[in-house]
Scaffold this motif. Structure first.
Motif, PDB file in Angstrom:
ATOM      1  N   PHE A  93      -8.861   5.338  -5.148  1.00 22.49           N
ATOM      2  CA  PHE A  93      -7.986   6.491  -5.384  1.00 22.49           C
ATOM      3  C   PHE A  93      -8.632   7.450  -6.384  1.00 22.49           C
ATOM      4  O   PHE A  93      -9.547   7.086  -7.123  1.00 22.49           O
ATOM      5  CB  PHE A  93      -6.645   6.029  -5.965  1.00 22.49           C
ATOM      6  CG  PHE A  93      -5.788   5.278  -4.987  1.00 22.49           C
ATOM      7  CD1 PHE A  93      -5.105   5.941  -3.978  1.00 22.49           C
ATOM      8  CD2 PHE A  93      -5.657   3.899  -5.067  1.00 22.49           C
ATOM      9  CE1 PHE A  93      -4.302   5.259  -3.074  1.00 22.49           C
ATOM     10  CE2 PHE A  93      -4.862   3.205  -4.176  1.00 22.49           C
ATOM     11  CZ  PHE A  93      -4.185   3.884  -3.173  1.00 22.49           C
ATOM     12  N   CYS A  94      -8.088   8.673  -6.406  1.00 24.67           N
ATOM     13  CA  CYS A  94      -8.423   9.659  -7.439  1.00 24.67           C
ATOM     14  C   CYS A  94      -9.862  10.158  -7.387  1.00 24.67           C
ATOM     15  O   CYS A  94     -10.442  10.510  -8.425  1.00 24.67           O
ATOM     16  CB  CYS A  94      -8.106   9.133  -8.839  1.00 24.67           C
ATOM     17  SG  CYS A  94      -6.369   8.717  -9.056  1.00 24.67           S
ATOM     18  N   GLY A 140      -5.048  -0.585  -8.786  1.00 24.15           N
ATOM     19  CA  GLY A 140      -5.163  -0.610 -10.244  1.00 24.15           C
ATOM     20  C   GLY A 140      -6.569  -0.207 -10.623  1.00 24.15           C
ATOM     21  O   GLY A 140      -7.516  -0.450  -9.871  1.00 24.15           O
ATOM     22  N   GLY A 141      -6.688   0.400 -11.756  1.00 24.36           N
ATOM     23  CA  GLY A 141      -7.933   1.066 -12.114  1.00 24.36           C
ATOM     24  C   GLY A 141      -9.094   0.139 -12.441  1.00 24.36           C
ATOM     25  O   GLY A 141      -8.959  -1.073 -12.525  1.00 24.36           O
ATOM     26  N   LYS A 158      -6.427  -5.021 -10.906  1.00 29.95           N
ATOM     27  CA  LYS A 158      -7.230  -4.326 -11.916  1.00 29.95           C
ATOM     28  C   LYS A 158      -8.649  -4.851 -11.850  1.00 29.95           C
ATOM     29  O   LYS A 158      -8.878  -6.019 -11.514  1.00 29.95           O
ATOM     30  CB  LYS A 158      -6.679  -4.599 -13.327  1.00 29.95           C
ATOM     31  CG  LYS A 158      -6.955  -3.485 -14.300  1.00 29.95           C
ATOM     32  CD  LYS A 158      -5.920  -2.393 -14.135  1.00 29.95           C
ATOM     33  CE  LYS A 158      -5.938  -1.350 -15.205  1.00 29.95           C
ATOM     34  NZ  LYS A 158      -4.777  -0.446 -15.105  1.00 29.95           N
ATOM     35  N   GLY A 193      -9.081   2.621  -8.924  1.00 30.16           N
ATOM     36  CA  GLY A 193      -8.795   3.974  -9.393  1.00 30.16           C
ATOM     37  C   GLY A 193      -9.360   4.098 -10.796  1.00 30.16           C
ATOM     38  O   GLY A 193     -10.050   3.194 -11.271  1.00 30.16           O
ATOM     39  N   PRO A 194      -9.047   5.188 -11.469  1.00 26.48           N
ATOM     40  CA  PRO A 194      -9.584   5.374 -12.818  1.00 26.48           C
ATOM     41  C   PRO A 194      -8.822   4.563 -13.858  1.00 26.48           C
ATOM     42  O   PRO A 194      -7.662   4.236 -13.659  1.00 26.48           O
ATOM     43  CB  PRO A 194      -9.373   6.869 -13.062  1.00 26.48           C
ATOM     44  CG  PRO A 194      -8.197   7.217 -12.191  1.00 26.48           C
ATOM     45  CD  PRO A 194      -8.243   6.313 -11.004  1.00 26.48           C
ATOM     46  N   ASP A 195      -9.478   4.237 -14.918  1.00 26.53           N
ATOM     47  CA  ASP A 195      -8.841   3.548 -16.052  1.00 26.53           C
ATOM     48  C   ASP A 195      -9.676   3.904 -17.280  1.00 26.53           C
ATOM     49  O   ASP A 195     -10.505   4.826 -17.229  1.00 26.53           O
ATOM     50  CB  ASP A 195      -8.807   2.034 -15.793  1.00 26.53           C
ATOM     51  CG  ASP A 195      -7.784   1.312 -16.672  1.00 26.53           C
ATOM     52  OD1 ASP A 195      -6.698   1.025 -16.172  1.00 26.53           O
ATOM     53  OD2 ASP A 195      -8.069   1.060 -17.850  1.00 26.53           O
ATOM     54  N   ALA A 212      -1.009   9.260  -7.228  1.00 27.42           N
ATOM     55  CA  ALA A 212      -2.181   8.937  -6.400  1.00 27.42           C
ATOM     56  C   ALA A 212      -1.777   8.194  -5.128  1.00 27.42           C
ATOM     57  O   ALA A 212      -2.194   8.549  -4.019  1.00 27.42           O
ATOM     58  CB  ALA A 212      -3.166   8.096  -7.217  1.00 27.42           C
ATOM     59  N   MET A 259       0.415  -3.898 -13.525  1.00 23.63           N
ATOM     60  CA  MET A 259       0.431  -2.994 -12.363  1.00 23.63           C
ATOM     61  C   MET A 259       1.478  -3.436 -11.339  1.00 23.63           C
ATOM     62  O   MET A 259       2.135  -2.594 -10.715  1.00 23.63           O
ATOM     63  CB  MET A 259      -0.951  -2.928 -11.698  1.00 23.63           C
ATOM     64  CG  MET A 259      -2.025  -2.188 -12.469  1.00 23.63           C
ATOM     65  SD  MET A 259      -1.630  -0.485 -12.925  1.00 23.63           S
ATOM     66  CE  MET A 259      -1.534   0.309 -11.328  1.00 23.63           C
ATOM     67  N   LYS A 305       4.596  -2.247 -12.647  1.00 18.96           N
ATOM     68  CA  LYS A 305       4.619  -0.776 -12.576  1.00 18.96           C
ATOM     69  C   LYS A 305       5.111  -0.325 -11.212  1.00 18.96           C
ATOM     70  O   LYS A 305       5.984   0.532 -11.090  1.00 18.96           O
ATOM     71  CB  LYS A 305       3.183  -0.275 -12.842  1.00 18.96           C
ATOM     72  CG  LYS A 305       3.062   1.170 -13.182  1.00 18.96           C
ATOM     73  CD  LYS A 305       1.609   1.548 -13.507  1.00 18.96           C
ATOM     74  CE  LYS A 305       1.230   1.350 -14.942  1.00 18.96           C
ATOM     75  NZ  LYS A 305       0.060   2.136 -15.386  1.00 18.96           N
ATOM     76  N   ASN A 344      -1.458   1.425 -22.454  1.00 20.87           N
ATOM     77  CA  ASN A 344      -1.254   0.116 -21.820  1.00 20.87           C
ATOM     78  C   ASN A 344      -1.144  -0.984 -22.865  1.00 20.87           C
ATOM     79  O   ASN A 344      -1.781  -0.922 -23.915  1.00 20.87           O
ATOM     80  CB  ASN A 344      -2.465  -0.228 -20.934  1.00 20.87           C
ATOM     81  CG  ASN A 344      -2.370   0.429 -19.576  1.00 20.87           C
ATOM     82  OD1 ASN A 344      -1.312   0.433 -18.951  1.00 20.87           O
ATOM     83  ND2 ASN A 344      -3.476   0.978 -19.122  1.00 20.87           N
ATOM     84  N   VAL A 396      -0.443   6.654 -11.213  1.00 23.15           N
ATOM     85  CA  VAL A 396      -0.585   5.846  -9.999  1.00 23.15           C
ATOM     86  C   VAL A 396       0.477   6.249  -8.962  1.00 23.15           C
ATOM     87  O   VAL A 396       0.212   6.238  -7.761  1.00 23.15           O
ATOM     88  CB  VAL A 396      -0.596   4.343 -10.353  1.00 23.15           C
ATOM     89  CG1 VAL A 396       0.775   3.812 -10.633  1.00 23.15           C
ATOM     90  CG2 VAL A 396      -1.272   3.535  -9.270  1.00 23.15           C
TER      91      VAL A 396
HETATM   92  C1  PPY Z   1      -2.864   2.601 -14.060  1.00 18.31           C
HETATM   93  O1  PPY Z   1      -1.867   3.222 -13.688  1.00 18.31           O
HETATM   94  O2  PPY Z   1      -2.838   1.881 -15.073  1.00 18.31           O
HETATM   95  C2  PPY Z   1      -4.095   2.653 -13.306  1.00 18.31           C
HETATM   96  O3  PPY Z   1      -4.693   1.655 -13.143  1.00 18.31           O
HETATM   97  C3  PPY Z   1      -4.569   3.970 -12.825  1.00 18.31           C
HETATM   98  C4  PPY Z   1      -4.638   4.151 -11.353  1.00 18.31           C
HETATM   99  C5  PPY Z   1      -4.402   5.385 -10.883  1.00 18.31           C
HETATM  100  C6  PPY Z   1      -4.433   5.584  -9.546  1.00 18.31           C
HETATM  101  C7  PPY Z   1      -4.710   4.575  -8.677  1.00 18.31           C
HETATM  102  C8  PPY Z   1      -4.979   3.345  -9.162  1.00 18.31           C
HETATM  103  C9  PPY Z   1      -4.955   3.139 -10.509  1.00 18.31           C
END
Ligand code: PPY
Length: 349
Positions: free
Chosen positions: A130-131, A33-34, A72, A109-111, A289, A57, A60, A256, A286
């Motif tokens: 990631f990413c 999670g980002g 996260k 990862g990114p957020d 990734a 997440m 998800k 989100n 995600v």
């Molecule tokens: C999300 O999907 O909300 C994220 O946190 C983004 C993400 C993307 C790739 C790896 C981890 C988190």
């Protein structure tokens, strides 16, 4: 849903800012999670966000049918402005230390507020990220995949409401023209959708002009007379106050935490408005990734997993319809079923 497995609050040695990592569940696999770098009134609000976002997440991954868990990271930024580059580096190094200390139970990862270059810096200290940019072996910017996955979700809704998965001629209102929102608006425009768009940044007007979209001020978009409203910015746009204003038949977007509270899903349902949970719609980033970097599947298979969001939404809408419940409830039940299945002791019936 479930309790969080682990929450770490560690004040960074360099930045002096609290780094908060929430690991919600590793029942299905290591958590991902980002990293969100954002302003909050108080650090406790940031913690609350980390708790909520990490649980989302977990859902998800579970709903997407992927072996991953929910986590996260939130760092609450001081003041109002951007961090200067040196301070930003310090924060990212502090985050990397905390992630490294978790030994692979969680990867970031990114957020909101972070991107591939930030992931590159974190990757100098820990592999659990990631990413990173492609030149460093990462899967790069996840936003095009999130946009494609969101389009897949919209196709399922289009088919159910209007009998066609094509966006041609559908009236959609896109709220937020950041990386994901603008990418999605481009895909929709290319397919001939009739777009209304907005952003808190007036520079978004340039994108509207480029796409031949109508521009609407941010405070008018919720009441736009459209088929589908597409939230693609920050959360909590759907509240007890705003739901009565809506004039759309569905709300389906990648932002989100769109609901101010879970019971808003029932308000939408009572108004006959289809709402697909944001964690289902936004899973494309995600999914891509984790599929490419962790499961090492090729780009085509990763893309197919992203596009499978269409089938997932199809099935959720179908289950919701058959059992007279909201798609949100159907998604929650599916997630819980998968999580319970994973946590059953080996050899149990
Ligand atoms: C999300 O999907 O909300 C994220 O946190 C983004 C993400 C993307 C790739 C790896 C981890 C988190």
């Amino acid at each position: 849903m479930l309790h969080h497995e682990q929450v770490v609050i560690h004040t960074g040695e360099r930045s002096g800012l609290p780094v908060m990592v929430a690991i919600h569940s590793t029942a299905l696999g290591p958590a991902a999670g980002g990293l969100r770098l954002w302003h909050y009134p108080d650090w406790r609000d940031g913690l609350a966000d980390a708790l909520r976002l990490s649980a989302a997440m977990t859902a998800k991954f579970a709903v997407a049918g992927l072996p991953g868990g929910g986590g996260k990271t939130v760092v609450v930024l001081p003041g109002r402005g951007e961090l200067d580059p040196r301070r930003r580096r310090d924060v990212l190094r502090d985050v990397a230390d905390v992630i490294a200390s978790l030994g692979g139970r969680y990867a970031t990862g990114p957020d909101v507020g972070t991107g591939p270059d930030d992931m590159a810096l974190i990757g100098e200290t820990t592999p659990y990220v990631f990413c990173r940019p492609a030149r460093l072996g990462g899967s790069g910017d996840s936003s095009p995949h999130t946009a494609r996955g969101s389009l897949a979700a919209l196709r399922a809704v289009g088919r159910r409401l209007y009998g066609t998965a094509s966006m041609k001629g559908l009236r959609l209102a896109v709220m937020g023209l950041g990386r994901v929102g603008a990418g999605l608006a481009r895909l929709l425009a290319a397919e001939g959708a009739a777009l209304t768009v907005t952003d808190i940044d007036p520079a978004g007007r340039g994108i509207a002009d480029e796409l031949g979209a109508l521009w609407c001020p941010p405070d008018g978009i919720l009441a736009a007379d459209v088929d589908i409203l597409v939230p693609a910015a920050l959360g909590s746009v759907l509240t007890k106050q705003t739901v009565p204003e809506l004039r759309c038949r569905a709300v389906v977007g990648p932002a989100n935490n769109q609901l101010a509270s879970p019971d808003v899903a029932d308000l939408l349902h009572h108004r006959g408005i289809v709402w697909v949970p944001d964690h289902v719609v936004s899973a494309g980033g995600v999914i891509n990734a984790v599929s490419t970097e962790l499961h090492r599947v090729g780009a085509d298979r990763a893309q197919a997993r992203v596009l499978a969001i269409e089938t997932t939404v199809d099935e959720l809408l179908d289950t919701a319809h058959r059992h007279g419940r909201t798609p949100a409830r159907a998604a929650e039940e599916l997630a819980l079923r998968r999580l319970r299945g994973a946590s059953a002791p080996a050899g149990s019936p």
